[in-house]
Scaffold this motif. Structure first.
Motif, PDB file in Angstrom:
ATOM      1  N   PHE A  42      -0.810  -5.548 -13.198  1.00  0.00           N
ATOM      2  CA  PHE A  42       0.191  -5.370 -12.311  1.00  0.00           C
ATOM      3  C   PHE A  42      -0.631  -3.605 -12.185  1.00  0.00           C
ATOM      4  O   PHE A  42      -0.333  -3.212 -11.210  1.00  0.00           O
ATOM      5  CB  PHE A  42       1.082  -5.153 -12.862  1.00  0.00           C
ATOM      6  CG  PHE A  42       2.631  -4.239 -11.755  1.00  0.00           C
ATOM      7  CD1 PHE A  42       2.100  -4.825 -10.621  1.00  0.00           C
ATOM      8  CD2 PHE A  42       3.516  -3.733 -11.857  1.00  0.00           C
ATOM      9  CE1 PHE A  42       2.780  -3.823  -9.257  1.00  0.00           C
ATOM     10  CE2 PHE A  42       3.985  -2.626 -11.252  1.00  0.00           C
ATOM     11  CZ  PHE A  42       4.110  -3.086 -10.193  1.00  0.00           C
ATOM     12  N   GLN A  43      -0.766  -3.329 -13.312  1.00  0.00           N
ATOM     13  CA  GLN A  43      -1.193  -1.708 -13.579  1.00  0.00           C
ATOM     14  C   GLN A  43      -2.033  -1.743 -12.871  1.00  0.00           C
ATOM     15  O   GLN A  43      -2.866  -0.048 -12.003  1.00  0.00           O
ATOM     16  CB  GLN A  43      -0.962  -1.221 -15.025  1.00  0.00           C
ATOM     17  CG  GLN A  43      -2.051  -1.889 -15.486  1.00  0.00           C
ATOM     18  CD  GLN A  43      -2.534  -1.034 -16.322  1.00  0.00           C
ATOM     19  OE1 GLN A  43      -2.935  -0.088 -15.915  1.00  0.00           O
ATOM     20  NE2 GLN A  43      -3.835  -1.990 -16.825  1.00  0.00           N
ATOM     21  N   LYS A  55       6.632  -8.291  -7.227  1.00  0.00           N
ATOM     22  CA  LYS A  55       6.756  -9.189  -5.947  1.00  0.00           C
ATOM     23  C   LYS A  55       7.321  -8.744  -4.616  1.00  0.00           C
ATOM     24  O   LYS A  55       7.110  -8.786  -3.981  1.00  0.00           O
ATOM     25  CB  LYS A  55       8.182 -10.075  -6.017  1.00  0.00           C
ATOM     26  CG  LYS A  55       8.207 -11.317  -6.829  1.00  0.00           C
ATOM     27  CD  LYS A  55       8.889 -12.497  -6.977  1.00  0.00           C
ATOM     28  CE  LYS A  55       8.909 -13.338  -8.185  1.00  0.00           C
ATOM     29  NZ  LYS A  55      10.358 -14.221  -8.153  1.00  0.00           N
ATOM     30  N   LYS A  56       6.365  -7.062  -4.841  1.00  0.00           N
ATOM     31  CA  LYS A  56       7.076  -6.476  -3.682  1.00  0.00           C
ATOM     32  C   LYS A  56       5.517  -6.335  -3.146  1.00  0.00           C
ATOM     33  O   LYS A  56       6.256  -5.721  -2.026  1.00  0.00           O
ATOM     34  CB  LYS A  56       7.475  -4.651  -4.057  1.00  0.00           C
ATOM     35  CG  LYS A  56       8.669  -4.747  -4.721  1.00  0.00           C
ATOM     36  CD  LYS A  56       9.572  -3.680  -5.069  1.00  0.00           C
ATOM     37  CE  LYS A  56      11.128  -3.479  -5.526  1.00  0.00           C
ATOM     38  NZ  LYS A  56      11.700  -3.763  -4.409  1.00  0.00           N
ATOM     39  N   VAL A  86      -0.528  -8.196   4.665  1.00  0.00           N
ATOM     40  CA  VAL A  86       0.013  -7.896   3.152  1.00  0.00           C
ATOM     41  C   VAL A  86       0.788  -6.894   3.138  1.00  0.00           C
ATOM     42  O   VAL A  86       0.623  -5.670   3.494  1.00  0.00           O
ATOM     43  CB  VAL A  86      -1.224  -7.480   1.799  1.00  0.00           C
ATOM     44  CG1 VAL A  86      -1.304  -6.921   0.666  1.00  0.00           C
ATOM     45  CG2 VAL A  86      -2.347  -8.350   2.231  1.00  0.00           C
ATOM     46  N   GLN A  87       1.964  -7.118   2.415  1.00  0.00           N
ATOM     47  CA  GLN A  87       3.369  -6.006   2.629  1.00  0.00           C
ATOM     48  C   GLN A  87       3.491  -5.240   0.999  1.00  0.00           C
ATOM     49  O   GLN A  87       3.128  -5.928   0.427  1.00  0.00           O
ATOM     50  CB  GLN A  87       4.809  -6.704   2.493  1.00  0.00           C
ATOM     51  CG  GLN A  87       6.035  -5.703   2.613  1.00  0.00           C
ATOM     52  CD  GLN A  87       6.271  -5.728   3.951  1.00  0.00           C
ATOM     53  OE1 GLN A  87       6.347  -6.325   5.281  1.00  0.00           O
ATOM     54  NE2 GLN A  87       6.951  -4.505   4.061  1.00  0.00           N
ATOM     55  N   ASN A  88       3.388  -3.824   1.568  1.00  0.00           N
ATOM     56  CA  ASN A  88       4.168  -3.272   0.196  1.00  0.00           C
ATOM     57  C   ASN A  88       4.652  -2.748  -0.108  1.00  0.00           C
ATOM     58  O   ASN A  88       5.307  -1.225   0.322  1.00  0.00           O
ATOM     59  CB  ASN A  88       2.766  -1.755  -0.159  1.00  0.00           C
ATOM     60  CG  ASN A  88       2.574  -1.643  -1.082  1.00  0.00           C
ATOM     61  OD1 ASN A  88       3.627  -1.522  -2.330  1.00  0.00           O
ATOM     62  ND2 ASN A  88       2.049  -0.332  -1.657  1.00  0.00           N
ATOM     63  N   GLY A 119       1.912   3.090   0.610  1.00  0.00           N
ATOM     64  CA  GLY A 119       3.832   2.504  -0.024  1.00  0.00           C
ATOM     65  C   GLY A 119       4.250   2.016   1.106  1.00  0.00           C
ATOM     66  O   GLY A 119       4.426   3.787   1.630  1.00  0.00           O
ATOM     67  N   GLY A 120       5.406   1.507   0.899  1.00  0.00           N
ATOM     68  CA  GLY A 120       6.470   0.902   1.883  1.00  0.00           C
ATOM     69  C   GLY A 120       5.846   0.667   3.202  1.00  0.00           C
ATOM     70  O   GLY A 120       6.477   1.038   4.312  1.00  0.00           O
ATOM     71  N   HIS A 121       4.341   0.049   3.287  1.00  0.00           N
ATOM     72  CA  HIS A 121       3.622  -0.137   4.434  1.00  0.00           C
ATOM     73  C   HIS A 121       3.475  -1.792   4.243  1.00  0.00           C
ATOM     74  O   HIS A 121       3.409  -2.537   3.657  1.00  0.00           O
ATOM     75  CB  HIS A 121       2.707   0.512   4.742  1.00  0.00           C
ATOM     76  CG  HIS A 121       3.395   1.851   5.149  1.00  0.00           C
ATOM     77  ND1 HIS A 121       3.790   3.339   4.594  1.00  0.00           N
ATOM     78  CD2 HIS A 121       3.094   2.773   6.632  1.00  0.00           C
ATOM     79  CE1 HIS A 121       4.048   4.585   5.165  1.00  0.00           C
ATOM     80  NE2 HIS A 121       4.086   4.075   6.436  1.00  0.00           N
ATOM     81  N   SER A 122       3.115  -2.089   5.847  1.00  0.00           N
ATOM     82  CA  SER A 122       1.813  -3.298   5.261  1.00  0.00           C
ATOM     83  C   SER A 122       0.456  -3.008   5.820  1.00  0.00           C
ATOM     84  O   SER A 122       0.541  -2.360   6.835  1.00  0.00           O
ATOM     85  CB  SER A 122       3.380  -4.570   6.563  1.00  0.00           C
ATOM     86  OG  SER A 122       3.453  -4.053   7.661  1.00  0.00           O
TER      87      SER A 122
END
Length: 803
Positions: A555-556, A604-605, A627-629, A662-665
């Protein structure tokens, strides 16, 4: 005790004197009366026995509560001074309770002094003894105000008392430990004569002069708590931490366990033994933090001021003192040695935990800490524990004498024992280390534990008065506030009034000269207590930590700000295998589950958005994959790859790099080419830089229907033309025959002709105008042969070849 009452002239004295006199007269006349007064004989014998109340027969010890010398319960709440000197007055306060079914009359409390106890085992035996024994419990102290009248007491009634006895009245002579007892004498309805109805014992150390060789006493003062800080943080810039609950705030608050340990430990001759995870957690509490309530909801914590004050007090307390830092979160060394070593990577976490401890203590307490000491739970050792404990750099292992037994010697040896490999076992004294393990919140328990501890240290020094020894005390890891107060009272008494011990640091104890007669062999694997082994963390705990750590590593790698994940999860994984979970097995499992679930939820985010089935409208098309973040930071370092179930019929293109804010797709487009009609299942999968799959794959269907029959006929016709062209080229080359050898020599006359005179089919005209060049003209014999040899054909029949 009746004698003391008579000397004071109490109201109970005249009847008691009359009873004794009556008993004496009856005893003298009974032989004369013989069988005439059998009933009177029975009555007279009871008071006659009270005349010698000091004898065992007068007060038979009963094994049943509420009878004999266990008729009353006596509690000694305080005994001061703990270490008296000449000229002092001993003050004893407490409570007496009638625990029988009968009323007590003529009750009187007094003090008894037993014989000097010359061994540590004698102290333990007397501490466990129940009931009254005249030979062991000694004689009654007499003199002014040496007893107190409690009168009559109905069943269940309690009364407080206070005894003040001059030390001179105790008639203590030689230095040593003396047993003292507060005893109640009186009568009950069931037994009409006076007897001892209850007794409570304690111990009084007495030293007439300083010991020639004082014992070097090292007392480990532990600051350890159950892990409370989770891996969860808020998404704000400060990463507001989340705690399991607010229990740590209660421990840091005034009167709390940890607050008491710091307040009491200041100015005592101790060595601070600290788990740096506690420091990190307290520092996190100095700012805004959240806690989980009973319903699992995260609410603001309220311990900021407590944490600030506690850290400030601790910084003052440890300034200039020796501080020993345990590996971060106090990992369970025995569980790691017995279970964790079979899980790859588990042993490798001990080194980083030790390094993290050193940094945390210096950053928070502004002092250096020793990391050269390992402390397995309850000091139980075997060779595998020693190997693990010393694998991260520690060279001193804290053991305990009830697990590391000495045989063949009758005294307490110095704690330091070389055990090979440059390592030292510091064998803490079991009796002193467990002196405060009981529930000391009960009335009288604290005073008894303090006097017992002081007595043990005094007798220990007297065992070998000509030899100075170094003794380590390793108490329970997390003492309660009451236990901390008792520990502090004992150490203060030794420091202020004790003349047989002196404080020493743990590092000094490790360097002390070992006793050559003391055991140096580490107990074998079979000697490890089963009770402790049953409390160990299971192998599954280390496997779960390993799996979580692997997920964290993957993940990191994709994060733009890795520190926001590595720090909270790295420390949480250290906490997951803490020694504290031995006492809270289910809580430990819940903690590990929470860390794993939270990390899995974060991974999973970053995910692929499911696509519905699509239809291609031509031979080539663009397929977008989203791809969603949902994280609050950018992700990078991922690649997206498509795979078609029909590799010949549908080409889905090459893998594409992925970077999502971050917070975008982000929509990733793949140029695809269809070669045939039909359906195909396409799998989309994210991969890390090292080729490892990230997250779950996403599949969708692609239906190719736009390639019509006319298009297919055109494609087939084109293929046919290509095939026909190839056949023609092959036929022409076959007709032409072999190509001339480019390395063969050419004659001067034929070279140009051969080069320039060839027609487009490769045939050459003859000199006389014939097509085949084999005519009978005047030049046919010589040039034709030359030309024939040049062309590679054999000479005709009947031709003459000139050489």
């Amino acid at each position: 005790m009746a004698e003391a009452a008579e000397m004071q002239g109490t109201t109970n004295a005249p009847p008691r004197r009359w009873l004794r006199r009556t008993a004496t007269v009856l005893t003298a006349t009974l032989p004369l009366l013989g069988g005439l007064l059998p009933a009177a004989t029975a009555v007279a014998q009871a008071p006659a026995s009270s005349a010698s109340s000091a004898s065992p027969a007068s007060a038979p010890a009963s094994g049943e509560q509420g009878t004999g010398s266990r008729t009353a319960d006596i509690t000694v709440n305080a005994l001061t001074p703990s270490v008296p000197e000449k000229g002092d007055t001993l003050r004893i306060t407490g409570k007496v309770t009638n625990s029988s079914d009968h009323a007590i009359t003529d009750g009187e409390l007094g003090l008894r002094v037993g014989p000097k106890l010359d061994s540590r085992s004698a102290i333990e035996q007397n501490a466990k003894r129940k009931g009254y024994n005249s030979s062991a419990d000694g004689t009654e102290v007499t003199g002014k105000r040496t007893s107190v009248d409690v009168g009559s007491m109905r069943p269940g009634i309690s009364r407080s008392f206070s005894l003040k006895v001059p030390v001179q009245a105790l008639k203590l002579r030689d230095s040593g430990v003396y047993q003292i007892g507060v005893a109640l004498s009186g009568r009950t309805r069931g037994v009409g004569y006076e007897q001892v109805l209850g007794i409570e014992r304690s111990f009084l150390p007495w030293q007439t002069s300083d010991a020639e060789n004082k014992t070097q006493l090292t007392y480990m003062w532990p600051l350890i708590s159950t892990p409370q800080l989770t891996a969860r943080t808020e998404s704000d810039e400060q990463q507001t931490p989340v705690f399991r609950d607010d229990r740590l705030a209660e421990e840091l608050a005034p009167g709390g366990r940890l607050q008491q340990l710091v307040r009491l430990g200041k100015d005592l001759p101790i060595t601070w033994v600290i788990d740096p995870d506690l420091l990190a957690s307290a520092e996190a509490m100095t700012k805004r933090y959240l806690v989980r309530d009973e319903n699992g909801k995260e609410v603001p914590g309220k311990g900021q001021e407590y944490a600030k004050q506690w850290l400030s007090d601790l910084q003052d307390a440890v300034r200039g003192e020796e501080v020993v830092a345990l590996p971060f979160a106090d990992p369970d060394l025995a569980s790691l040695a017995h279970k964790g070593k079979y899980v790859p990577g588990a042993l490798g976490n001990l080194g980083p935990a030790t390094k993290r401890s050193e940094v945390a203590v210096e950053a928070i307490l502004h002092t250096e800490a020793g990391t050269d000491f390992a402390w397995p739970d309850q000091g139980a050792l075997d060779p595998s524990i020693v190997d693990v404990a010393t694998s991260a750099g520690a060279r001193n292992v804290i053991a305990r004498s009830d697990h590391f037994r000495d045989t063949g010697i009758s005294y307490t040896p110095t704690s330091a024992r070389p055990i090979g490999g440059g390592n030292t076992a510091l064998v803490a004294d079991a009796g002193l280390s467990t002196a405060f393990d009981e529930d000391l919140s009960k009335p009288g328990a604290s005073s008894k534990a303090v006097q017992r501890f002081l007595a043990q240290t005094h007798t220990l020094t007297a065992e070998q008065p000509a030899q100075q020894r170094s003794v380590v005390v390793a108490p329970q890891r997390m003492p309660t506030a009451a236990q901390a107060r008792a520990m502090a009272t004992s150490l203060k008494a030794l420091n202020d009034n004790g003349s047989w011990t002196e404080g020493a640091d743990l590092s000094a104890a490790a360097e002390a000269k070992p006793d050559p007669r003391a055991t140096r062999a580490v107990p074998g694997n079979g000697a490890y207590p089963r009770s402790l082994r049953a409390q160990e963390l299971p192998k599954e705990a280390y496997e779960q930590v390993r799996h979580t750590n692997a997920v964290l590593d993957d993940f990191q790698k994709i994060l733009s700000r890795q520190d926001r994940v590595i720090t909270p999860f790295g420390t949480a994984l250290h906490r997951a295998t803490s020694t504290a979970w031995r006492a809270e097995e289910q809580a430990g499992q819940d903690f590990r589950d929470d860390v794993e679930d939270y990390l899995t939820g974060l991974t999973k985010k970053v995910e692929l958005i499911q696509k519905s089935p699509i239809t291609l409208s031509g031979r080539s098309a663009t397929i977008p994959v989203t791809v969603q973040n949902n994280l609050f930071q950018d992700v990078d370092g991922l690649t997206l790859k498509l795979e078609s179930s029909r590799r010949i019929g549908l080409d889905v293109g090459k893998e594409q790099p992925v970077r999502v804010a971050g917070g975008h797709s982000q929509s990733v487009k793949f140029n695809t080419t269809a070669k045939a009609n039909g359906r195909s299942v396409v799998k989309a999968q994210l991969y890390t830089k090292d080729g490892q799959p990230y997250g779950k794959p996403m599949t969708f269907r692609v239906n190719v229907t736009s390639i019509t029959s006319a298009v297919l006929l055109v494609i087939a016709g084109g293929v046919l033309l290509v095939v026909l062209a190839g056949i023609r080229m092959y036929t022409q080359r076959k007709r032409r025959g072999p190509r001339p050898d480019p390395d063969a020599p050419l004659d001067e006359t034929g070279a140009d002709e051969d080069a320039d005179g060839a027609d487009e089919d490769g045939d050459k005209p003859s000199r006389n105008g014939t097509e085949n060049g084999n005519g009978t003209g005047p030049d046919a014999s010589g040039a034709g042969n030359d030309t024939g040899r040049e062309s590679g054909g054999p000479p005709g029949p009947g031709e003459k070849v000139n050489r």
